[in-house]
Design a protein around this motif. Structure first.
Motif, PDB file in Angstrom:
ATOM      1  N   ALA A  53     -19.077   7.543   2.816  1.00  0.00           N
ATOM      2  CA  ALA A  53     -20.312   7.946   2.330  1.00  0.00           C
ATOM      3  C   ALA A  53     -20.566   8.961   1.664  1.00  0.00           C
ATOM      4  N   ASN A  54     -19.424   9.849   1.325  1.00  0.00           N
ATOM      5  CA  ASN A  54     -19.603  10.840   0.340  1.00  0.00           C
ATOM      6  C   ASN A  54     -19.073  10.832  -0.921  1.00  0.00           C
ATOM      7  N   LEU A  55     -18.704   9.307  -1.262  1.00  0.00           N
ATOM      8  CA  LEU A  55     -18.047   8.889  -2.612  1.00  0.00           C
ATOM      9  C   LEU A  55     -19.039   7.911  -3.429  1.00  0.00           C
ATOM     10  N   SER A  56     -19.019   7.912  -4.649  1.00  0.00           N
ATOM     11  CA  SER A  56     -19.787   7.005  -5.422  1.00  0.00           C
ATOM     12  C   SER A  56     -18.983   5.622  -5.490  1.00  0.00           C
ATOM     13  N   LEU A  57     -19.692   4.665  -5.610  1.00  0.00           N
ATOM     14  CA  LEU A  57     -18.920   3.178  -5.818  1.00  0.00           C
ATOM     15  C   LEU A  57     -17.711   3.410  -6.768  1.00  0.00           C
ATOM     16  N   ALA A  58     -17.996   4.146  -7.849  1.00  0.00           N
ATOM     17  CA  ALA A  58     -16.782   4.107  -8.950  1.00  0.00           C
ATOM     18  C   ALA A  58     -15.717   4.896  -8.503  1.00  0.00           C
ATOM     19  N   GLN A  59     -16.029   5.742  -7.539  1.00  0.00           N
ATOM     20  CA  GLN A  59     -14.468   6.566  -6.762  1.00  0.00           C
ATOM     21  C   GLN A  59     -13.868   5.491  -5.894  1.00  0.00           C
ATOM     22  N   PHE A  65      -7.191   0.539 -11.655  1.00  0.00           N
ATOM     23  CA  PHE A  65      -6.398   1.302 -10.698  1.00  0.00           C
ATOM     24  C   PHE A  65      -6.023  -0.013  -9.533  1.00  0.00           C
ATOM     25  N   ILE A  66      -6.761  -0.734  -8.948  1.00  0.00           N
ATOM     26  CA  ILE A  66      -6.601  -2.111  -8.340  1.00  0.00           C
ATOM     27  C   ILE A  66      -5.385  -2.625  -8.771  1.00  0.00           C
ATOM     28  N   ALA A  67      -5.637  -3.176 -10.111  1.00  0.00           N
ATOM     29  CA  ALA A  67      -4.919  -4.017 -10.864  1.00  0.00           C
ATOM     30  C   ALA A  67      -3.403  -3.587 -11.113  1.00  0.00           C
ATOM     31  N   ALA A  68      -3.273  -2.260 -11.179  1.00  0.00           N
ATOM     32  CA  ALA A  68      -2.024  -1.660 -11.317  1.00  0.00           C
ATOM     33  C   ALA A  68      -1.304  -1.581  -9.763  1.00  0.00           C
ATOM     34  N   TYR A  69      -2.026  -1.479  -8.840  1.00  0.00           N
ATOM     35  CA  TYR A  69      -1.616  -1.469  -7.591  1.00  0.00           C
ATOM     36  C   TYR A  69      -1.118  -2.874  -7.181  1.00  0.00           C
ATOM     37  N   LEU A  70      -1.938  -3.736  -7.547  1.00  0.00           N
ATOM     38  CA  LEU A  70      -1.579  -5.252  -7.150  1.00  0.00           C
ATOM     39  C   LEU A  70      -0.351  -5.701  -7.947  1.00  0.00           C
ATOM     40  N   LEU A  71      -0.156  -5.261  -9.167  1.00  0.00           N
ATOM     41  CA  LEU A  71       0.868  -5.841  -9.892  1.00  0.00           C
ATOM     42  C   LEU A  71       2.099  -5.386  -9.602  1.00  0.00           C
ATOM     43  N   GLY A  72       2.299  -3.728  -9.246  1.00  0.00           N
ATOM     44  CA  GLY A  72       3.513  -3.141  -8.693  1.00  0.00           C
ATOM     45  C   GLY A  72       3.796  -3.772  -7.396  1.00  0.00           C
ATOM     46  N   THR A  73       2.800  -3.740  -6.359  1.00  0.00           N
ATOM     47  CA  THR A  73       2.923  -4.387  -5.068  1.00  0.00           C
ATOM     48  C   THR A  73       3.331  -5.788  -5.296  1.00  0.00           C
ATOM     49  N   GLY A  74       2.608  -6.685  -5.866  1.00  0.00           N
ATOM     50  CA  GLY A  74       3.278  -7.886  -5.902  1.00  0.00           C
ATOM     51  C   GLY A  74       4.523  -8.153  -6.467  1.00  0.00           C
ATOM     52  N   GLY A 124     -10.888   8.802  -2.238  1.00  0.00           N
ATOM     53  CA  GLY A 124     -11.141   7.646  -2.789  1.00  0.00           C
ATOM     54  C   GLY A 124      -9.896   6.579  -3.076  1.00  0.00           C
ATOM     55  N   PRO A 125      -9.061   7.293  -3.696  1.00  0.00           N
ATOM     56  CA  PRO A 125      -7.732   6.235  -4.208  1.00  0.00           C
ATOM     57  C   PRO A 125      -7.262   5.809  -2.931  1.00  0.00           C
ATOM     58  N   MET A 126      -7.041   6.449  -2.012  1.00  0.00           N
ATOM     59  CA  MET A 126      -6.500   5.966  -0.511  1.00  0.00           C
ATOM     60  C   MET A 126      -7.120   4.811  -0.018  1.00  0.00           C
ATOM     61  N   LEU A 127      -8.684   4.893  -0.045  1.00  0.00           N
ATOM     62  CA  LEU A 127      -9.621   3.774   0.506  1.00  0.00           C
ATOM     63  C   LEU A 127      -9.237   2.734  -0.304  1.00  0.00           C
ATOM     64  N   MET A 128      -9.068   2.988  -1.933  1.00  0.00           N
ATOM     65  CA  MET A 128      -8.820   1.733  -2.701  1.00  0.00           C
ATOM     66  C   MET A 128      -7.355   1.084  -2.309  1.00  0.00           C
ATOM     67  N   VAL A 175     -17.147  -0.222   4.127  1.00  0.00           N
ATOM     68  CA  VAL A 175     -18.175  -0.850   3.348  1.00  0.00           C
ATOM     69  C   VAL A 175     -19.619  -0.128   3.810  1.00  0.00           C
ATOM     70  N   LEU A 176     -19.668   0.074   5.302  1.00  0.00           N
ATOM     71  CA  LEU A 176     -21.038   0.679   5.638  1.00  0.00           C
ATOM     72  C   LEU A 176     -21.218   2.252   4.858  1.00  0.00           C
ATOM     73  N   GLY A 177     -20.143   2.921   5.011  1.00  0.00           N
ATOM     74  CA  GLY A 177     -20.123   4.117   4.149  1.00  0.00           C
ATOM     75  C   GLY A 177     -20.417   4.237   2.815  1.00  0.00           C
ATOM     76  N   ILE A 178     -20.096   3.231   1.913  1.00  0.00           N
ATOM     77  CA  ILE A 178     -20.190   2.750   0.558  1.00  0.00           C
ATOM     78  C   ILE A 178     -21.582   2.522   0.362  1.00  0.00           C
ATOM     79  N   ALA A 179     -22.122   1.439   1.527  1.00  0.00           N
ATOM     80  CA  ALA A 179     -23.656   1.253   1.528  1.00  0.00           C
ATOM     81  C   ALA A 179     -24.458   2.368   1.576  1.00  0.00           C
TER      82      ALA A 179
END
Length: 311
Positions: A53-59, A65-74, A124-128, A175-179
């Motif tokens: 609730a205290n972060l913007s959608l961009a954060q 970021f997600i692509a890099a994490y997915l590639l390494g984790t995959g 923010g990064p941890m939530l992603m 999701v509710l926090g971002i909303a």
């Protein structure tokens, strides 16, 4: 490095306290189950909602970021799967072992610890990372296990996956926090205070619950548990570091640091819950959780220390 270790020590001391309470039966398995339920459904959800609730959608949504994490984790997911297939394991067993190799204890351990160690900016990064683990890999293991048993992936399987995501309080609270954040309004002060008080119970409650739950875990098949712990504590952060720093460099060095540190976390307890639910290698998962959590007392401090020194 020593300073980082000393800062992480209280978190693992709380886990040890819970472990001692569980081993002595001062805290029964039933009590542990109810404490875990309280943390999962209430305290941790309030904490995640407050952060979001205290972060913007961009954060909380950075495609690179997600692509890099997915590639390494995959990559590590495929390595663990290949190793399982080479040992003659079934698809279901390979799916469980691959899940063990890449899914860390982000919700119960990572977010509470990193926010205090690395600061509120790490939320923010941890939530992603948490959302990616829950949406992508928690769905994947269900699809692989049920698909291998039924011989195909049906709409019923996809429905189960969808309902599981919709019913997960961590996903819902994020999701509710971002909303709420998108409205640009502050929470009504009594509500904000209520969330803050409830969320404050997440850190000690979650860490104690981790320890108490470990008291019931066995350390059988240590050779496999050692290999899976190596994947989780060494290969996973190394692969994520390679993708986030070299292959798909993340623009924000701090966000990359948080991502790699999250990849170094020990195996999450929800992997055991899935293995137990589907009856696929629960003892193997149990041993990996126990071994990786014990070893991570040192390895997490080393990874954070190296990254903090680099940034």
């Amino acid at each position: 490095m020593l300073a980082i270790f000393l800062k992480t020590l209280p978190f693992f001391a709380l886990i040890a306290l819970g472990y001692g309470a569980g081993r002595t039966r001062f805290f029964t398995p039933e009590a542990t189950a109810y404490l875990t339920k309280f943390v999962f459904w209430f305290a941790l959800s309030a904490m995640l909602f407050n952060f979001a609730a205290n972060l913007s959608l961009a954060q909380v949504f950075d495609p690179r970021f997600i692509a890099a994490y997915l590639l390494g984790t995959g990559a590590v997911y495929l390595i663990a799967t290949g190793a399982g297939l080479a040992r003659g394991l079934s698809v279901a067993e390979c799916a469980v072992e691959a899940q063990v190799a890449v899914i860390g204890n982000v919700g119960f351990l990572g977010i509470p610890m990193f926010v205090l160690l690395l600061g509120p900016a790490s939320a923010g990064p941890m939530l992603m990372v948490l959302a990616t683990d829950l949406i992508v890999f928690s769905s994947l293991i269900v699809i692989l296990i049920t698909g291998s048993r039924d011989g195909r992936v049906t709409w019923r399987t996809l429905r189960t996956v969808g309902l599981g995501l919709l019913g997960n309080p961590m996903i819902v609270s994020i999701v509710l926090g971002i909303a709420w954040s998108s409205t640009g309004r502050d929470l009504w002060p009594p509500v904000a205070e209520f969330m803050a008080i409830l969320g404050a119970a997440a850190t000690p409650g979650a860490l104690f619950a981790i320890g108490a739950s470990l008291a019931g875990k066995s350390a059988e098949r240590l050779s496999v548990a050692g290999w899976l712990s190596f994947c989780k504590l060494v290969l996973h952060p190394a692969a994520v570091a390679l993708t986030a720093l070299v292959i798909l460099p993340v623009a924000d060095p701090f966000a990359a640091t948080v991502m790699i540190s999250a990849a170094a976390l020990p195996v999450a307890g929800n992997v055991y819950m899935l293995a137990q639910h589907y009856g696929v290698a629960p003892q193997r998962v149990s041993a990996a959780i126990l071994v990786s959590t014990a070893v991570s007392i040192v390895t997490v401090s080393v990874v954070i220390g190296l990254l903090a020194g680099g940034t």
